[in-house]
Design a protein around this motif. Structure first.
Motif, mmCIF file in Angstrom:
data_model
loop_
_atom_site.group_PDB
_atom_site.id
_atom_site.type_symbol
_atom_site.label_atom_id
_atom_site.label_comp_id
_atom_site.label_asym_id
_atom_site.label_seq_id
_atom_site.Cartn_x
_atom_site.Cartn_y
_atom_site.Cartn_z
ATOM 1 N N VAL A 162 0.857 -1.186 0.000
ATOM 2 C CA VAL A 162 0.000 0.000 0.000
ATOM 3 C C VAL A 162 0.889 1.231 0.000
ATOM 4 O O VAL A 162 1.983 1.215 0.565
ATOM 5 N N GLY A 163 0.402 2.270 -0.664
ATOM 6 C CA GLY A 163 1.110 3.540 -0.687
ATOM 7 C C GLY A 163 0.218 4.618 -0.121
ATOM 8 O O GLY A 163 -0.971 4.691 -0.463
ATOM 9 N N LEU A 165 4.635 1.984 1.733
ATOM 10 C CA LEU A 165 5.458 3.159 1.455
ATOM 11 C C LEU A 165 4.597 4.352 1.808
ATOM 12 O O LEU A 165 3.546 4.573 1.223
ATOM 13 N N SER A 166 5.023 5.089 2.804
ATOM 14 C CA SER A 166 4.315 6.289 3.243
ATOM 15 C C SER A 166 5.173 7.505 2.929
ATOM 16 O O SER A 166 6.385 7.498 3.180
ATOM 17 N N ALA A 174 6.330 11.367 -6.371
ATOM 18 C CA ALA A 174 5.612 10.365 -5.581
ATOM 19 C C ALA A 174 5.008 9.275 -6.460
ATOM 20 O O ALA A 174 5.027 8.094 -6.090
ATOM 21 N N THR A 175 4.504 9.629 -7.616
ATOM 22 C CA THR A 175 3.904 8.635 -8.501
ATOM 23 C C THR A 175 4.938 7.592 -8.923
ATOM 24 O O THR A 175 4.699 6.389 -8.825
ATOM 25 N N ARG A 176 6.079 8.042 -9.368
ATOM 26 C CA ARG A 176 7.141 7.132 -9.806
ATOM 27 C C ARG A 176 7.645 6.280 -8.629
ATOM 28 O O ARG A 176 7.869 5.079 -8.764
ATOM 29 N N GLU A 177 7.810 6.908 -7.465
ATOM 30 C CA GLU A 177 8.303 6.190 -6.280
ATOM 31 C C GLU A 177 7.323 5.104 -5.838
ATOM 32 O O GLU A 177 7.713 3.974 -5.526
ATOM 33 N N PHE A 193 5.411 -0.638 -5.631
ATOM 34 C CA PHE A 193 4.407 -1.673 -5.910
ATOM 35 C C PHE A 193 4.976 -2.785 -6.797
ATOM 36 O O PHE A 193 4.717 -3.956 -6.562
ATOM 37 N N CYS A 194 5.755 -2.409 -7.792
ATOM 38 C CA CYS A 194 6.363 -3.403 -8.679
ATOM 39 C C CYS A 194 7.323 -4.319 -7.938
ATOM 40 O O CYS A 194 7.465 -5.493 -8.278
#
Length: 152
Positions: free
Chosen positions: A14-15, A35-36, A137-140, A145-146
């Motif tokens: 989860v992010g 990942l927070s 943040a989107t890329r991180e 998740f991958c």
């Protein structure tokens, strides 16, 4: 936080960006990596908790650091995190990984408020605080998740 804590059997990772965990999470029956990402100047999700909000929207959220530590504990990870990075723009803490690869990472973006790091500012700085492009943040999150697929 909520979906992953209520249905950990369906979630591998989860992010969370500037989110809040409800108190009372003790143990996840199935591990879920986290990942927070937090801004250290977030007026709605302060790192140390306490009074938050603007004007008519006043909150008393839990400390952002407590949310992340509780998630790590609910996964059975060590209490004390390790420092992954500390720079003028970012600080990153890490719990785990355990033998199954479950981990919790917390990235704090310095001089950043309640906006999507590396994204467009939807609301004015007077409401959301400063924004930073020190992190995408989107890329991180996608990379995280991958790296944490759900085992079959």
């Amino acid at each position: 936080y909520r979906f992953a804590s209520e249905r950990p059997d369906l979630v591998a990772a989860v992010g969370v960006v500037a989110g809040h965990l409800r108190p009372g999470l003790t143990r996840l029956p199935s591990p879920v990596s986290l990942l927070s990402i937090s801004g250290d100047q977030d007026p709605f999700a302060p790192l140390e908790g306490g009074a938050a909000g603007q004007g008519r929207l006043e909150l008393q959220p839990r400390p952002a650091r407590q949310n992340v530590a509780d998630w790590a504990r609910a996964n059975g990870l060590p209490e004390a995190p390790r420092l992954l990075a500390d720079s003028p723009t970012l600080r990153s803490l890490w719990w785990g990984p355990d033998a199954a690869g479950t981990e919790v990472r917390w990235i704090v973006v310095h001089d950043h408020g309640h906006a999507w790091p590396g994204g467009d500012d939807a609301l004015p700085e007077a409401v959301m605080g400063k924004s930073s492009d020190a992190l995408d943040a989107t890329r991180e999150l996608w990379s995280f998740f991958c790296a944490h697929p759900k085992p079959r």
